[in-house]
Design a protein around this motif. Structure first.
Motif, PDB file in Angstrom:
ATOM      1  N   UNK A 256       0.751  -1.425   0.026  1.00  0.00           N
ATOM      2  CA  UNK A 256      -0.113   0.008  -0.133  1.00  0.00           C
ATOM      3  C   UNK A 256       0.849   1.290  -0.157  1.00  0.00           C
ATOM      4  N   UNK A 257       1.634   1.436   0.841  1.00  0.00           N
ATOM      5  CA  UNK A 257       2.407   2.583   1.396  1.00  0.00           C
ATOM      6  C   UNK A 257       3.120   3.185  -0.074  1.00  0.00           C
ATOM      7  N   UNK A 258       3.987   2.381  -0.678  1.00  0.00           N
ATOM      8  CA  UNK A 258       4.598   2.841  -1.721  1.00  0.00           C
ATOM      9  C   UNK A 258       3.886   3.142  -3.057  1.00  0.00           C
ATOM     10  N   UNK A 259       2.569   2.640  -2.942  1.00  0.00           N
ATOM     11  CA  UNK A 259       1.839   2.643  -4.041  1.00  0.00           C
ATOM     12  C   UNK A 259       0.566   3.331  -3.921  1.00  0.00           C
ATOM     13  N   UNK A 260       0.410   4.520  -3.401  1.00  0.00           N
ATOM     14  CA  UNK A 260      -0.730   5.218  -3.129  1.00  0.00           C
ATOM     15  C   UNK A 260      -1.260   5.584  -4.462  1.00  0.00           C
ATOM     16  N   UNK A 261      -0.414   5.839  -5.281  1.00  0.00           N
ATOM     17  CA  UNK A 261      -0.835   6.509  -6.377  1.00  0.00           C
ATOM     18  C   UNK A 261      -1.796   5.510  -7.552  1.00  0.00           C
ATOM     19  N   UNK A 262      -1.338   4.261  -7.359  1.00  0.00           N
ATOM     20  CA  UNK A 262      -1.955   3.041  -7.724  1.00  0.00           C
ATOM     21  C   UNK A 262      -3.269   2.961  -7.008  1.00  0.00           C
ATOM     22  N   UNK A 263      -3.490   2.855  -5.996  1.00  0.00           N
ATOM     23  CA  UNK A 263      -4.624   3.033  -5.113  1.00  0.00           C
ATOM     24  C   UNK A 263      -5.755   3.925  -5.537  1.00  0.00           C
ATOM     25  N   UNK A 264      -5.157   5.236  -5.663  1.00  0.00           N
ATOM     26  CA  UNK A 264      -5.972   6.002  -6.263  1.00  0.00           C
ATOM     27  C   UNK A 264      -6.745   6.200  -7.586  1.00  0.00           C
ATOM     28  N   UNK A 265      -5.668   5.551  -8.409  1.00  0.00           N
ATOM     29  CA  UNK A 265      -6.001   5.339  -9.996  1.00  0.00           C
ATOM     30  C   UNK A 265      -7.102   4.053  -9.933  1.00  0.00           C
ATOM     31  N   UNK A 266      -6.794   3.156  -9.420  1.00  0.00           N
ATOM     32  CA  UNK A 266      -7.952   2.307  -9.053  1.00  0.00           C
ATOM     33  C   UNK A 266      -9.259   2.612  -8.581  1.00  0.00           C
ATOM     34  N   UNK A 267      -9.350   3.596  -7.634  1.00  0.00           N
ATOM     35  CA  UNK A 267     -10.579   4.289  -7.216  1.00  0.00           C
ATOM     36  C   UNK A 267     -11.350   4.832  -7.921  1.00  0.00           C
ATOM     37  N   UNK A 268     -10.624   5.500  -8.978  1.00  0.00           N
ATOM     38  CA  UNK A 268     -11.066   6.547  -9.888  1.00  0.00           C
ATOM     39  C   UNK A 268     -11.622   5.872 -11.189  1.00  0.00           C
ATOM     40  N   UNK A 269     -10.911   4.576 -11.493  1.00  0.00           N
ATOM     41  CA  UNK A 269     -11.491   3.964 -12.620  1.00  0.00           C
ATOM     42  C   UNK A 269     -12.255   2.816 -12.564  1.00  0.00           C
ATOM     43  N   UNK A 270     -12.508   2.426 -11.291  1.00  0.00           N
ATOM     44  CA  UNK A 270     -13.407   1.378 -11.230  1.00  0.00           C
ATOM     45  C   UNK A 270     -14.454   1.604  -9.939  1.00  0.00           C
ATOM     46  N   UNK A 272     -15.503  -0.871  -8.107  1.00  0.00           N
ATOM     47  CA  UNK A 272     -15.720  -1.962  -6.971  1.00  0.00           C
ATOM     48  C   UNK A 272     -14.652  -1.484  -5.724  1.00  0.00           C
ATOM     49  N   UNK A 273     -15.336  -2.022  -4.720  1.00  0.00           N
ATOM     50  CA  UNK A 273     -14.411  -1.740  -3.317  1.00  0.00           C
ATOM     51  C   UNK A 273     -12.815  -1.811  -3.511  1.00  0.00           C
ATOM     52  N   UNK A 274     -11.925  -1.177  -3.129  1.00  0.00           N
ATOM     53  CA  UNK A 274     -10.680  -1.013  -3.050  1.00  0.00           C
ATOM     54  C   UNK A 274     -10.003  -1.446  -1.984  1.00  0.00           C
ATOM     55  N   UNK A 275      -8.874  -2.220  -2.041  1.00  0.00           N
ATOM     56  CA  UNK A 275      -8.435  -2.748  -0.638  1.00  0.00           C
ATOM     57  C   UNK A 275      -6.941  -2.452  -0.868  1.00  0.00           C
ATOM     58  N   UNK A 276      -6.441  -1.953   0.491  1.00  0.00           N
ATOM     59  CA  UNK A 276      -4.967  -1.732   0.372  1.00  0.00           C
ATOM     60  C   UNK A 276      -4.492  -2.583   1.590  1.00  0.00           C
ATOM     61  N   UNK A 277      -3.310  -3.372   1.115  1.00  0.00           N
ATOM     62  CA  UNK A 277      -2.559  -4.166   1.817  1.00  0.00           C
ATOM     63  C   UNK A 277      -1.619  -3.293   2.671  1.00  0.00           C
ATOM     64  N   UNK A 278      -1.635  -3.309   3.645  1.00  0.00           N
ATOM     65  CA  UNK A 278      -0.533  -2.614   4.527  1.00  0.00           C
ATOM     66  C   UNK A 278       0.528  -3.580   4.956  1.00  0.00           C
ATOM     67  N   UNK A 279       1.572  -3.969   4.262  1.00  0.00           N
ATOM     68  CA  UNK A 279       2.315  -5.212   4.171  1.00  0.00           C
ATOM     69  C   UNK A 279       3.167  -5.115   5.546  1.00  0.00           C
ATOM     70  N   UNK A 280       3.827  -6.457   5.608  1.00  0.00           N
ATOM     71  CA  UNK A 280       4.745  -6.863   6.618  1.00  0.00           C
ATOM     72  C   UNK A 280       5.991  -5.784   6.867  1.00  0.00           C
ATOM     73  N   UNK A 281       6.568  -5.405   5.841  1.00  0.00           N
ATOM     74  CA  UNK A 281       7.747  -4.423   6.284  1.00  0.00           C
ATOM     75  C   UNK A 281       7.397  -3.146   6.586  1.00  0.00           C
ATOM     76  N   UNK A 282       6.136  -2.775   6.111  1.00  0.00           N
ATOM     77  CA  UNK A 282       5.656  -1.480   6.283  1.00  0.00           C
ATOM     78  C   UNK A 282       5.124  -1.500   7.946  1.00  0.00           C
ATOM     79  N   UNK A 283       4.968  -2.684   8.447  1.00  0.00           N
ATOM     80  CA  UNK A 283       4.541  -2.767   9.804  1.00  0.00           C
ATOM     81  C   UNK A 283       5.888  -2.885  10.509  1.00  0.00           C
ATOM     82  N   UNK A 284       6.899  -3.539  10.071  1.00  0.00           N
ATOM     83  CA  UNK A 284       7.969  -3.924  10.909  1.00  0.00           C
ATOM     84  C   UNK A 284       8.896  -2.837  11.128  1.00  0.00           C
TER      85      UNK A 284
END
Length: 331
Positions: A256-270, A272-284
């Protein structure tokens, strides 16, 4: 019109005023909490690279599930860590395999808690790849066989639905995986079970701690022939559009964190509900810095999750879900 007629600070003068004009809100209902379930008994083992995240055996898992439900979190994402692995990941689709058994237990303990089943083979294959390996004698090339792998992924999804999974979440990134799984679920009588597709899953450096937790590091090569190049955005739209056409019900961006531009793009284009995965290294990374006293963990986490929501995420998969739910209750 401009200053002094326009004074933007007027809407910031008190906490109550800031609350009523707040554009984006974060609640525990936005979160899905990942869980690693393992064989044996008496296991509650902290994952070294993910402080506060554990491997759970089924005999101790109930306490964790009840705590999650009490915090208002409405869904968990199950990852299985099996004792046995083989070339075709047969433990992924066995009726009595670890994810299937955990699903049945969770639905007994907390029937209203949504169980999201990760649908992949990487934790279950001896080689750590997300499908069946094929070696081409003519070219000398070894790679994942896309279409052979689809058949096993369908078996996995159907077995997970039979065990009671509420949502199937295929993370394998094979071409055509949504269509194959949708058809398989429908033929098995699971037309009502939605697919949360890992539509845009990048070949990212942010997965390291997860691979430790899931024991799923590839034993040779990497996953760049099926996961996406981090440099590409238009390709993300093609991947997501394919999944929409094939019958996906939700679209995910990972990480999710390094790809928020992609997240926004999917939200604008489709739509359907959009899911962000805040992954393990972002947590650690946050956990490690907080343990050193370098940052305010609570403030950083809530700001980060709010940023994902603001960028367009309807749902956030995060290892911070329990902590964030507590902090939001405090607020």
């Amino acid at each position: 019109m401009a200053f002094p007629t326009i004074r933007n600070r007027r809407l910031r003068t008190s906490a109550a005023l800031r609350n009523i004009v707040r554009e984006t809100r974060l609640t525990a209902h936005d979160f899905i909490y990942p869980i690693f379930v393992t064989e044996e008994t008496g296991v509650k083992a902290e994952i070294g690279s993910m402080p506060g995240v554990y491997h759970w055996s089924l005999d101790l898992l109930e306490q964790e599930i009840n705590e999650i439900a009490a915090l208002g979190i409405q869904a968990v994402l199950l990852f299985g860590v099996p004792d046995h692995k083989d070339e075709v990941g047969s433990e992924a689709y066995g009726n009595n395999s670890i994810v299937q058994r955990a699903t049945r237990k969770i639905k007994e303990w907390q029937p209203e808690l949504l169980v999201v089943a990760d649908t992949c083979l990487c934790q279950f294959t001896s080689h750590g790849h997300c499908g069946v390996i094929h070696h081409d004698e003519r070219t000398g090339r070894t790679d994942v066989d896309n279409d052979t792998s689809l058949a096993l992924l369908v078996k996995t999804a159907v077995s997970q639905a039979e065990a009671g999974a509420d949502i199937i979440a295929p993370s394998n990134m094979m071409d055509g995986f949504v269509q194959a799984i949708r058809s398989g679920l429908d033929e098995a009588g699971f037309e009502h079970v939605p697919i949360m597709s890992y539509s845009v899953k990048y070949a990212s450096a942010f997965y390291g701690p997860f691979r430790d937790a899931a024991h799923s590091t590839p034993q040779f090569g990497d996953r760049k022939t099926y996961q996406m190049d981090p440099a590409n955005v238009r390709e993300a739209l093609r991947e997501a559009e394919s999944d929409v056409v094939e019958g996906a019900d939700m679209l995910m961006v990972k990480p999710a964190l390094a790809y928020l531009d992609v997240l926004r793009l999917l939200k604008e284009q489709f739509d359907l509900p959009v899911v962000a995965y805040n992954v393990s290294a972002e947590y650690s990374m946050v956990k490690a810095a907080a343990m050193q006293g370098w940052l305010d963990e609570r403030a950083i986490v809530l700001e980060t999750l709010l940023g994902m929501k603001r960028a367009g995420a309807d749902i956030i998969i995060t290892y911070f879900a329990k902590d964030a739910a507590r902090w939001l209750q405090d607020n």
